[in-house]
Design a protein around this motif. Structure first.
Motif, PDB file in Angstrom:
ATOM      1  N   ALA A  65       1.131  -0.977  -0.159  1.00  0.00           N
ATOM      2  CA  ALA A  65      -0.079   0.017  -0.062  1.00  0.00           C
ATOM      3  C   ALA A  65       1.315   1.015  -0.079  1.00  0.00           C
ATOM      4  O   ALA A  65       2.004   1.582   0.927  1.00  0.00           O
TER       5      ALA A  65
ATOM      6  N   VAL B 224      -6.565  -0.474   4.171  1.00  0.00           N
ATOM      7  CA  VAL B 224      -6.488   0.568   4.806  1.00  0.00           C
ATOM      8  C   VAL B 224      -7.606   1.774   4.905  1.00  0.00           C
ATOM      9  O   VAL B 224      -8.638   1.820   3.809  1.00  0.00           O
TER      10      VAL B 224
ATOM     11  N   ILE C 277       3.400   1.586   3.009  1.00  0.00           N
ATOM     12  CA  ILE C 277       3.423   1.081   4.357  1.00  0.00           C
ATOM     13  C   ILE C 277       4.487   0.092   4.135  1.00  0.00           C
ATOM     14  O   ILE C 277       4.573  -1.011   5.364  1.00  0.00           O
TER      15      ILE C 277
ATOM     16  N   VAL D 265      -3.514   1.154   8.434  1.00  0.00           N
ATOM     17  CA  VAL D 265      -3.256  -0.466   7.418  1.00  0.00           C
ATOM     18  C   VAL D 265      -2.938  -1.108   8.109  1.00  0.00           C
ATOM     19  O   VAL D 265      -2.813  -1.775   9.317  1.00  0.00           O
TER      20      VAL D 265
END
Lengths: 371, 371, 371, 371
Positions: free
Chosen positions: A33, B71, A99, B37
């Motif tokens: 992400a 997310v 992330i 996340v």
């Protein structure tokens, strides 16, 4: 943290602290992400430019709009490693945040159960306690044989000893080379101990691999990528020391280099990091042992000899390493430390090593691991 | 970076490097943002628990769903400072990321134009070059008067000198106290130089403020919050040294403490950070000067005396500080460094200081700032 | 500090700050020294044991006796590198201190005058200003030719570009290999710029040496000793980057490895060290530039691209590097940073690079060096 | 290492690793020593200048002459703390080295036997295991009473809880002040647990001392000297946390400040240092525990909550702390960490804390200390 069957959202009451509880069966590698944070007051044209660039990479951005600021989220397996840098400097972009971890094969998310590395029957990882001991360098037949017998008698699992030594100065002893390897093999012959020895350069990998049971990658070579790939190709167990100033993430990425060659037999080794503190040679980072045990399925050992640099600090830090969750230790033992050609100041003599062994076993038992 | 009138999305061709170009007229303080996340394979119930908690804080989470991972984005001015920690340990949460800076008043986003601090007519910030010079400690009338005359003659803007000294050991010289302040005032009387002197504890603020033109907060006190608030309340200019191991963000947050008392007269001072390098007393971080100039509107000066710890390194680093964008320097000068009661090794003598001044002016001119 | 003719003991009044004044003609390599500090109350037998061991090495210890403590001094050219460790752990010994630097060939004590490295006629060291510019990686013919033309036009001295790239992750772009080298040679052909490119492993040295004018050793390889010796043997100029967490002493020892092969053409390069600060990629250590210029005769340059990691911090730190005494800079320039395969975020575009060049020249002139 | 009766010089065979064996009965405070290393080729006049200056201080220099270099040794109790700096910059001087520690009262050389601090009958130091537990901040009567009962039930020795909180940002929760202290006293009343709480500024010492059994000095205040002296004057036990970037020597010097006021009741606390690693909040330095236990007679405890910053790393590091020789731990426990006003992410909940206690006792027993 896992609770595959739980229905109600569990909170901290359900948290469990044993590593075993962190395993998450059935979880695949998962997505990555990235988040792109626009500046307050950025324009629509700036946002469009980011979305357009994402489109060029086959990705779709999702907008999260606040009153003054917009955030763009991207989720997907195919996010290029450089996308963060690429977007960071677009006009109107305040920050980009990646992330997920950039490593895969070493990740416990991918493989929840512990890897156990088999070294001629000795198991590293999975609950046992491994003690690798011996001199910094092989100096002579007499010295290495005396070392091997002493550590064998005290109960060590493997023998360590360097034939090729990295030294800061070109004017100091740099090891016996192949003759040192032959002496290690002779010590193995007599004592039955598997041998762990360092290889420093890709050209020497074949040579060292003919003798060694475990190929050691030293701290200075943790990011010597050609060397990592070369030892990866041998399929032999690799003991990968953490670099002096390597983050845990970089250390795991270096393990990924080895595993990416199809070699799953990696043993991680924390050996102290460089900090501002000068009272000790390095700062032993036992947080890193606990973090690594959580993030990766690979076995993790600790080196209190280099981690402290003082023989009298080795016993307390060896005990602490085991208590922190390490699967074992690697430790310098020399029959006559005062006359060692290298690292004498951080080597135990055989008596002190023998005195340490039952204390290690006691701590291992106290934290539920077999000695 | 702003280009309020640009229609087409500008790219790096439009980047400009002068600080002036970073100003963004009309931008208000802006929102904060946070990203939660979820782990790959997390359950709907886990996501719901996060959304529910956000709701308790009056916030709305926006979902960004990938194939396997979700997310959650949150944008808003009212995100509590502790929300990141709060959510980080929810079941099914992999990581939380706070995006925006926690400081406000010091931020260039809030106030684009440079703050200029006026010290008895001397301007700090806004393009001029300020040189604050004098001994580490006030030691005697003779010594401080000699120092003041020497630095005045060489062209210094202000006089520095400590009456209260923080010392690692309780057994070393700790300053002359109020008598030292009186001698500083006497030196000001004669030379006309404004005086900069350290205050170490909240109880001394009133006393020191009766004499000083600028209150110095030392590196060890950068996070002494009562002291920050006390000097904030005086309204006097405050010279805030960066802590030995303070991040730039923490440094700016400490400036925020002062400004939050209604005192806008803060001068930031980079004075070297603690690293692994032992060849110098500290590591001068000139990156931090450039970063601070970009993030905040406050003036930034540098202290190459403490930043290096060696008198012979002071001139090159003083010049480098100005070239990196500092608004001035603070520098230790002693009439007889070999006999100084503190910091003699890093003090210039008057001759070397006088030789440095025109070189500083030349570099200042070369980077477009008035000497 | 030199004053070969002074009779009266000079004090700080005679101190001079220019590097030139530090040269000490006629000083030979000099002795080493070591100090053994006994514990308070140590016995005569402990002292005798130390003296006896010194005798085994052909050294003589000199006793300095206090009321309760004795210190043993040893002075001589032949002190073994390991003697400090050897004695440190004798009974009754409190501490041992090695006084002198372990490097020789790189030392300014040995060779007071500046080394000037000649690269196809370009002089590095000795007062000129060198600017090495170009992309992080060679990506294509078009990209490297555009880069070479742009930096040539703006006045760069040499072209940089990587054909072999060390990358933390095995999954990112790692360079074009020999084809990249051929493209660099083509760029040199057209522009006349000498080329600087990295070599990562001993096996590649012959290959890279066929194309490069300067062999670059990257930060991660600063202690890859086989590689240092291999590039030493080529006799080609070597640009030696400081390791991420290398002390200045270790950096100079690595230069000693190259020089010990008979190759005097070493250019040192400060490129930022790893510290606790996360606002920048690394912390540029300009103290180290000034220290290195004082300790060694080798030229020293700086790399503000890696030292900061942000394109907008490159100009102020490039200027600061020159002001601190660096003989030049190496800087990343890419025709389209937003689309660079690596390091785009820290690369200048050609416009910003061209704008920087006259500012560098102005600062160089201000500190008395020719642009 | 001591062997008061040994005649033959003992070597490493006699080394012993238990702290007890390091005690050296009959050793007085001892001398200090300093070494002045002249440059190779320095002149007689330079040497004379150093000797003359030593004479001014009533000290005598002893010359150790080599072929080209001379070293001057000085031994004596009365060496001024600033002499090193003073001589460092004399012409012809290459380097000065101070040998002995600048602290006295805290030194194990001065007092070989362990100090045991008595806190309402609880013994800190001398072989027992102390566990101080409770929330980061006192938040409400309900919260602190629940915390106190929970940690009492699990077997904690003392209760921790902050009424005054140092926070990086002025916009976060900063504690309940005196009302918090009253609630702590109420918790002590009910549970019998002594209370440990932080005092942040000299003006609050009297107030906090009316409630607290142990006055805690936080990491940010380790060098707040007025505060150290003020808590020293109370005579109450002081828990002195190591600063974020304090060396072990500086930490012990801060303890010296407290002891110099006549207060021998100092408990040292390692709580993690700041390094380059970002995976954990701080880097727990267990080397420092072992070093401190060796250098000083004061008790040493460890704080794995701040040392790691993650609740799931607290148990392994708590166990490691005890194994490394710490006399106890201080640990954050909150009845509902997810809703804590500060440090929730690093707090254990009561269940996890209760599960940890028997494991701590097992490790303590394994290393020969009573739980």
């Amino acid at each position: 943290m896992t609770a595959a069957t739980a229905e109600a959202p569990p909170r901290q009451g359900q948290r469990l602290t044993a590593v075993a509880d962190l395993k998450q069966p059935g979880i695949s590698e998962g997505d990555n992400a990235m988040i792109v944070v626009m500046q307050a007051g950025s324009q629509e044209s700036h946002i469009d430019a980011v979305l357009e660039r994402l489109g060029e990479h086959g990705l779709r951005g999702h907008l999260v709009r606040g009153e003054e600021r917009t955030v763009i989220g991207v989720v997907g397996a195919a996010i290029p490693a450089t996308l963060k840098e690429e977007l960071e400097h677009f006009v109107g972009v305040k920050e980009t945040v990646r992330i997920t971890q950039p490593y895969k094969l070493v990740s416990r998310e991918l493989r929840p159960q512990d890897t156990v590395v088999d070294v001629r029957g000795a198991k590293v990882g999975g609950g046992s306690l491994v003690v690798i001991a011996g001199p910094c360098s092989v100096e002579s037949e007499e010295q290495i044989m005396a070392s091997a017998r002493a550590v064998r008698e005290a109960g060590a699992t493997m023998l360590r000893g360097g034939a090729f030594k990295p030294r800061s100065s070109p004017y100091t002893f740099r090891g016996m080379g192949e003759h040192g390897l032959q002496l290690l093999a002779q010590a193995r012959e007599e004592t039955g101990l598997p041998i762990v020895t360092e290889v420093m350069t890709p050209n020497d990998v074949d040579l060292v691999a003919r003798y060694a049971d475990v190929l050691q990658i030293g701290a200075r070579n943790m990011q010597n990528y050609q060397l990592l790939e070369e030892v990866g190709r041998t399929g032999l167990p690799v003991l990968l020391k953490r670099g002096l100033s390597a983050t845990i993430e970089e250390w795991l990425l270096s393990a990924e280099y080895v595993m990416a060659q199809g070699n799953p037999n990696v043993i991680l080794c924390e050996r102290g990091i460089r900090t501002f503190e000068t009272a000790t040679r390095n700062t032993m980072d036992l947080n890193a042992v606990a973090v690594a045990k959580r993030r990766t399925h690979l076995p993790v050992i600790a080196d209190p000899s280099h981690g402290t640099g003082k023989w009298y600090l080795v016993p307390p830090l060896a005990l602490a390493s085991i208590a922190s969750g390490a699967d074992g230790i690697i430790i310098e033992v020399h029959p006559d430390p005062d006359r060692a050609k290298s690292d004498g100041g951080q080597s135990l003599n055989p008596e002190n090593f023998a005195a340490l062994m039952p204390r290690l076993a006691a701590v291992a038992a106290a934290v539920g691991r077999s000695a």
